[in-house]
Motif scaffolding. Sequence first.
Motif, PDB file in Angstrom:
ATOM      1  N   UNK A 150       0.800  -1.194  -0.276  1.00  0.00           N
ATOM      2  CA  UNK A 150       0.186  -0.013   0.183  1.00  0.00           C
ATOM      3  C   UNK A 150       0.875   0.978   0.152  1.00  0.00           C
ATOM      4  N   UNK A 151       1.854   1.139   0.670  1.00  0.00           N
ATOM      5  CA  UNK A 151       2.819   2.345   0.684  1.00  0.00           C
ATOM      6  C   UNK A 151       3.361   2.835  -0.587  1.00  0.00           C
ATOM      7  N   UNK A 152       3.701   1.680  -1.330  1.00  0.00           N
ATOM      8  CA  UNK A 152       4.151   1.946  -2.687  1.00  0.00           C
ATOM      9  C   UNK A 152       2.895   2.068  -4.151  1.00  0.00           C
ATOM     10  N   UNK A 153       1.722   1.791  -3.355  1.00  0.00           N
ATOM     11  CA  UNK A 153       0.638   1.738  -4.283  1.00  0.00           C
ATOM     12  C   UNK A 153       0.135   3.381  -4.173  1.00  0.00           C
ATOM     13  N   UNK A 154       0.202   3.931  -3.074  1.00  0.00           N
ATOM     14  CA  UNK A 154      -0.380   5.174  -3.017  1.00  0.00           C
ATOM     15  C   UNK A 154       0.021   6.421  -3.634  1.00  0.00           C
ATOM     16  N   UNK A 155       1.193   6.591  -4.263  1.00  0.00           N
ATOM     17  CA  UNK A 155       1.637   7.431  -4.955  1.00  0.00           C
ATOM     18  C   UNK A 155       0.906   7.396  -6.385  1.00  0.00           C
ATOM     19  N   UNK A 156       0.861   6.096  -6.769  1.00  0.00           N
ATOM     20  CA  UNK A 156       0.264   6.144  -7.933  1.00  0.00           C
ATOM     21  C   UNK A 156      -1.219   6.213  -8.192  1.00  0.00           C
ATOM     22  N   UNK A 157      -1.882   6.440  -7.115  1.00  0.00           N
ATOM     23  CA  UNK A 157      -3.249   6.664  -7.189  1.00  0.00           C
ATOM     24  C   UNK A 157      -3.113   8.470  -7.532  1.00  0.00           C
ATOM     25  N   UNK A 158      -2.301   8.934  -7.364  1.00  0.00           N
ATOM     26  CA  UNK A 158      -2.357  10.578  -7.843  1.00  0.00           C
ATOM     27  C   UNK A 158      -2.645  10.780  -9.280  1.00  0.00           C
ATOM     28  N   UNK A 159      -2.514   9.878 -10.017  1.00  0.00           N
ATOM     29  CA  UNK A 159      -2.773   9.831 -11.480  1.00  0.00           C
ATOM     30  C   UNK A 159      -4.060  10.178 -11.652  1.00  0.00           C
ATOM     31  N   UNK A 160      -5.134   9.926 -10.748  1.00  0.00           N
ATOM     32  CA  UNK A 160      -6.462  10.084 -10.645  1.00  0.00           C
ATOM     33  C   UNK A 160      -6.735  11.741 -10.905  1.00  0.00           C
ATOM     34  N   UNK A 161      -5.664  12.525 -10.492  1.00  0.00           N
ATOM     35  CA  UNK A 161      -6.103  13.703 -10.431  1.00  0.00           C
ATOM     36  C   UNK A 161      -5.620  14.551 -11.973  1.00  0.00           C
ATOM     37  N   UNK A 162      -5.630  13.653 -12.848  1.00  0.00           N
ATOM     38  CA  UNK A 162      -5.404  14.156 -14.170  1.00  0.00           C
ATOM     39  C   UNK A 162      -6.866  14.882 -14.577  1.00  0.00           C
ATOM     40  N   UNK A 163      -8.032  13.853 -14.268  1.00  0.00           N
ATOM     41  CA  UNK A 163      -9.258  14.197 -14.499  1.00  0.00           C
ATOM     42  C   UNK A 163      -9.701  15.697 -13.984  1.00  0.00           C
ATOM     43  N   UNK A 164      -9.597  16.085 -12.743  1.00  0.00           N
ATOM     44  CA  UNK A 164      -9.761  17.362 -12.280  1.00  0.00           C
ATOM     45  C   UNK A 164      -8.960  18.530 -13.033  1.00  0.00           C
ATOM     46  N   UNK A 165      -7.574  18.135 -13.086  1.00  0.00           N
ATOM     47  CA  UNK A 165      -6.657  19.156 -13.535  1.00  0.00           C
ATOM     48  C   UNK A 165      -7.241  19.293 -15.127  1.00  0.00           C
ATOM     49  N   UNK A 166      -7.623  18.303 -15.700  1.00  0.00           N
ATOM     50  CA  UNK A 166      -8.057  18.548 -17.240  1.00  0.00           C
ATOM     51  C   UNK A 166      -9.110  19.422 -17.309  1.00  0.00           C
ATOM     52  N   UNK A 167     -10.215  19.087 -16.321  1.00  0.00           N
ATOM     53  CA  UNK A 167     -11.250  19.979 -16.566  1.00  0.00           C
ATOM     54  C   UNK A 167     -11.383  21.314 -15.725  1.00  0.00           C
ATOM     55  N   UNK A 168     -10.382  21.373 -14.819  1.00  0.00           N
ATOM     56  CA  UNK A 168     -10.411  22.674 -14.049  1.00  0.00           C
ATOM     57  C   UNK A 168      -9.494  23.660 -14.309  1.00  0.00           C
ATOM     58  N   UNK A 461       5.084  10.879  -4.978  1.00  0.00           N
ATOM     59  CA  UNK A 461       3.609  11.615  -5.073  1.00  0.00           C
ATOM     60  C   UNK A 461       3.947  13.118  -5.874  1.00  0.00           C
ATOM     61  N   UNK A 462       4.923  13.712  -5.427  1.00  0.00           N
ATOM     62  CA  UNK A 462       5.280  15.140  -6.170  1.00  0.00           C
ATOM     63  C   UNK A 462       5.805  14.887  -7.627  1.00  0.00           C
ATOM     64  N   UNK A 463       6.469  13.810  -7.873  1.00  0.00           N
ATOM     65  CA  UNK A 463       6.768  13.692  -9.138  1.00  0.00           C
ATOM     66  C   UNK A 463       5.677  13.352  -9.959  1.00  0.00           C
ATOM     67  N   UNK A 464       4.755  12.701  -9.784  1.00  0.00           N
ATOM     68  CA  UNK A 464       3.374  12.349 -10.448  1.00  0.00           C
ATOM     69  C   UNK A 464       2.608  13.599 -10.602  1.00  0.00           C
ATOM     70  N   UNK A 465       2.708  14.329  -9.432  1.00  0.00           N
ATOM     71  CA  UNK A 465       1.944  15.413  -9.713  1.00  0.00           C
ATOM     72  C   UNK A 465       2.376  16.467 -10.754  1.00  0.00           C
TER      73      UNK A 465
END
Length: 502
Positions: A150-168, A461-465
């Motif tokens: 889970x510790x390794x998986x959490x950073x990858x969940x930040x890819x989901x931010x692409x949706x709000x970034x794209x639309x906002x 996390x911030x690299x994925x951001x």
Amino acid sequence: MSTFQSILSKQSIFLNKQTVLLLFLFLALRIGSFFLFGHSIIQGFIVFGIIMLFAVLYFLETHYGWYLLLGEFFLGGSGNFLEFFGLSIRTTLLVTFLFLWIVQHIVQKKRRFRLRIDHKIGYALLVFGAFILFAAGRGIYLGNGVTEVMRDLIPFTYFALLLPFYHYFYREETQEYFVRLVFVFLLGSAIFSLITFIIYSSGLGVIHDAFYTWFRDVAMGKITDVGHGFFRIVTPEHLLIVPSVLMISSLIMRDEKHHRNWYVFLTLGLLILVFELSRTYLLALFVGMLVLKYRHKVANWLKVSAMNFAIFLVLFVSTSLIASGFSSTGLGLIKGRFAGIATPSIEVSTYTRAALLKPIGQLIFHHPLLGNGLGSVITFVSPGTYNYITTNQFDWGYFELVAEFGALGVLALLVLLMLVAYELIQKIAMLSDYHDFYVGLLGGFVALLVMTVTAPVLFHVLGILYFVLLLAFIIKPITVFDETLTLIYRVFNRLKGNASAE
């Protein structure tokens, strides 16, 4: 002056009330976290209150909740300054936002399209996302431990931010707020590094004191005495400094007079890199500067590159002289830092990193095709103590990816990266002017890839951001001159007018 470019004027950057408030929050968050260190119950109540405020803001106006989340990313450092009974405030806010976002767009069927992105990069992301889930399941199957997975998986969940970034991100208010965040991030990080440097360089603080412990365990940073009164100040959020410096440099390379605020931005970023003194970051900055030559005039590129080098050198030498009581320029320190690359045995960190290569190689060959899954660990012999140490810190970014995802997973990531690079270069080629913004993004992207050689930057996390921000700009269609591109045009036009007026 209500448009985004007004934020880049003298009054709005330095005298704007929102900027002052954000800087106050940046510093207050760190001071409060230090004094609440160890008081988990109080922290829990504070985080609970913030989550309630977040939910109210989200339902009042979705963008307000989005602003609070963005603010935590750029003001919250490692994301662990406050915790809700073991969960960081960053993770809690992210999960809450994604939950509210998904529920809202499922309930409002007419806006369900916002849960998808019709672009080939989106499909490449889905393929890589499938490999991420597979690596997580494989890690559990091979007994890597649920917590580690889970510790390794959490950073990858930040890819989901692409949706709000794209639309906002197209909204002018969002752009204004974002630029203020970036400025406060640079200014606040520079102040925080400077204060920390002064505390230890002057002798007010000593290694392993209370502040050092908080800095290491909560801010997730390092304070290292490298001699002659100079202390390296390292924090995770500094990985965003190199892309920021490259973006600013690319904007300054335009063949026109520039607003002096850009030089303030640049100096703040380079000051942070002086205290960081990371070989990986400096090498990434060098490579990124080479990339900035693309579509820029040779004279402008040489001038800005030389300016970066000169500012960094002046800041470093002056800082070293003051810290050492004017007995050392610090140039020997830089020479020693880079000499450690060629001769790892002369420095503990490089020697330890070299010692990790053999166990990493053994792990890779154990499952070369499918990988060993997320949460993988290695055991090596410490060069200093000769003790066996088991760790999940590989210190080799790409080798860690191969070890966990296997050849197939890394191939999916490679396709995604190549597609992103291609699309970004295509956008730059299509622009007859104002291409500097996208060239800056390209330089930051390449720098990110360079940093991943010796650090897990690409999947931090911030690299994925940063990667998500990059994707949001790439996916927007340039051929129809969408709101984002139009906004960029207006920014440069206003900057030119401000510069001329001064």
